[in-house]
Design an enzyme around this catalytic site. Sequence first.
Site, PDB file in Angstrom:
ATOM      1  N   SER A 147      -9.526   1.611   3.077  1.00 56.79           N
ATOM      2  CA  SER A 147      -8.714   2.436   2.211  1.00 56.79           C
ATOM      3  C   SER A 147      -7.719   1.639   1.379  1.00 56.79           C
ATOM      4  O   SER A 147      -7.151   2.145   0.413  1.00 56.79           O
ATOM      5  CB  SER A 147      -7.970   3.486   3.048  1.00 56.79           C
ATOM      6  N   SER A 178      -9.730  -0.694   7.329  1.00 62.31           N
ATOM      7  CA  SER A 178      -9.185  -0.676   5.976  1.00 62.31           C
ATOM      8  C   SER A 178      -8.506  -1.965   5.565  1.00 62.31           C
ATOM      9  O   SER A 178      -8.206  -2.161   4.386  1.00 62.31           O
ATOM     10  CB  SER A 178      -8.193   0.487   5.830  1.00 62.31           C
ATOM     11  N   LYS A 190       0.841  -1.194   0.000  1.00 63.50           N
ATOM     12  CA  LYS A 190       0.000   0.000   0.000  1.00 63.50           C
ATOM     13  C   LYS A 190       0.879   1.248   0.000  1.00 63.50           C
ATOM     14  O   LYS A 190       1.875   1.317   0.721  1.00 63.50           O
ATOM     15  CB  LYS A 190      -0.909  -0.030   1.232  1.00 63.50           C
TER      16      LYS A 190
END
Length: 602
Positions: free
Chosen positions: A152, A176, A78
């Site tokens: 997210s 997330s 990420k």
Amino acid sequence: MRAEQPETIAAIVAAHRAGTVTPAQTIARSYQRIRDHNDPAVFISLRDEKDAIAEAEKLAARKDTANLPLYGVPVAVKDNIDALGFATTAACPAFAYTPTHDSTAVKRLRAAGAIIIGKTNLDQFATGLVGVRSPYGIPRNSIREDLIPGGSSSGSATAVGAGLVPLSLGTDTAGSGRVPAMLNNIVGLKPSLGMISTAGVVPACRTLDCISVFALTVDDAALALSVMAGPDQADPFSRDRPLGALTRLPPNLRLGVPRNGQLIFFGDKKAEAAYGEALKRWTSLGATLVEFDLEPFYETARLLYEGPWVAERYLVIRNLLASAPDAIHPVTREITAAGARLTAAETFAALYRLQGLRKIAERTFAHLDALVLPTAPTVYSTAQVLANPIELNSRLGTYTNFVNLLDLCGLALPASMRPDGIPFGITLLAPAGHDAMLASIGRVFHADTKLSVGAKGVAQAPLAPLPAGSGDEIPIAVVGAHLSGMALNGELKALNGRLIEATKTAPDYKLYALQTTPPKPGMLRVDAGRGAGIELEIWALSASAFGKFVNAIPAPLSIGTVRLADGRSVKGFIVEPEVLADARDITAYGGWRAYMAEKATA
């Protein structure tokens, strides 16, 4: 790709070690799949393929590949987690910077043989559960293109769901690492706070953030966690939380379910029915379902965005808000700017209330092994979320927002595929430090669903057998006089101990010859990769025998958590560092046997 080609981490590593597939071929396959998938919104930055293949070839030429638990596994990260060679953007080009070193988590993945191939898209500054708040586009949901990917950690979850990589890193502050796992029919592991270092992570709420893991199976996720877990001096929020080993499903498993009428599905009858079916599955597996009061957990969840923790998000981007507010996604800007208006008095009032809610949670878990909740109450299309971005996002956090505030660990599991083709998932929750327990029971549930993994229709392989000593026995690692044939080995045999295996530690230890009679070594843990792999044996003792054995260990030796070369953790001998001033460093011998053999011939 052919069905027999490995998809999970376990299968990929096994194929690499057997020589049926090379790491370079696995990396090339990932890049081909990325091209075939043709979604530029998944990755914000992608490593040059030739460079990644060259690393894979170099890795395969090493002599210690048998000690690499993630040997040749392609990994996506990420893009709010630092990885050397990639910019870190947090999905905001105006914020981007070039890190000078890996985050601790990425460093440990690389040390275990993983190959980082790219940085994935996210809801900007990790603010959101929807995956649509990024200037880099909206990743396609890997199951149904009209659905949001979840956020997210949108790019990381879709990359695993679509089969582009078998492992990715997300972050999880409010869900997330769990909501996008459900939406892509994969496993999302949210570890205990502080178990994985957050050094090198762009914070969302620094006191609540954790790195999370996306994988196709629980065993894969647990393996990745074992590689990254461990204290880190670079992270003041790091905690020494031993992971423990996977065990069999306990015979008297007690799972908490909300009282009648407390569950919220926002009118989604299919999700409600899917949750009911998941509970029936737990019952069929032998679990006892026990009702608990969910309302204090809901109250905790409301604190996250209605309380002072929004100010933590504000701290991260306040300079950018002041200098270039238009560079921030309008929804992110609206949510975060509210943090500037909170007072110190409001902050302390919320902290006092949170402490009270934590005590209620402690009492809830006193008679439960874990809670089992829907991962999310419903699912929305991208069009629906774009039309109503804040309210629908908030709904998705119904069962996730309270978790880190209450210092819980979580494991999001695929539970079923609804009749409308939408994946449904559940999340197991337990107090911090119970990560291995959640994995132990979660792996059995996931296997029992017989769901395919991800979006490609790949069948689950049978559950791998647990290591010997995982039942009523307790494994213990010995490195010196208790080794087979050595002076004190008889103490283990007198307690009916049995040898499980001979192996090595991770390269994170030094070995010293102590001035004792009989001669004994002391093993000290050092920074990751700064030591050597030390030869050891793992023995199994009954619980009562383990207690007797440990009770008889004299100072300066003690029992702590030892990380093995394959990523597992086991209890074993360690030494108090203050006694090493007069001890000889014998790390170069690689183990006590080699040192004693040379000493005998000297």
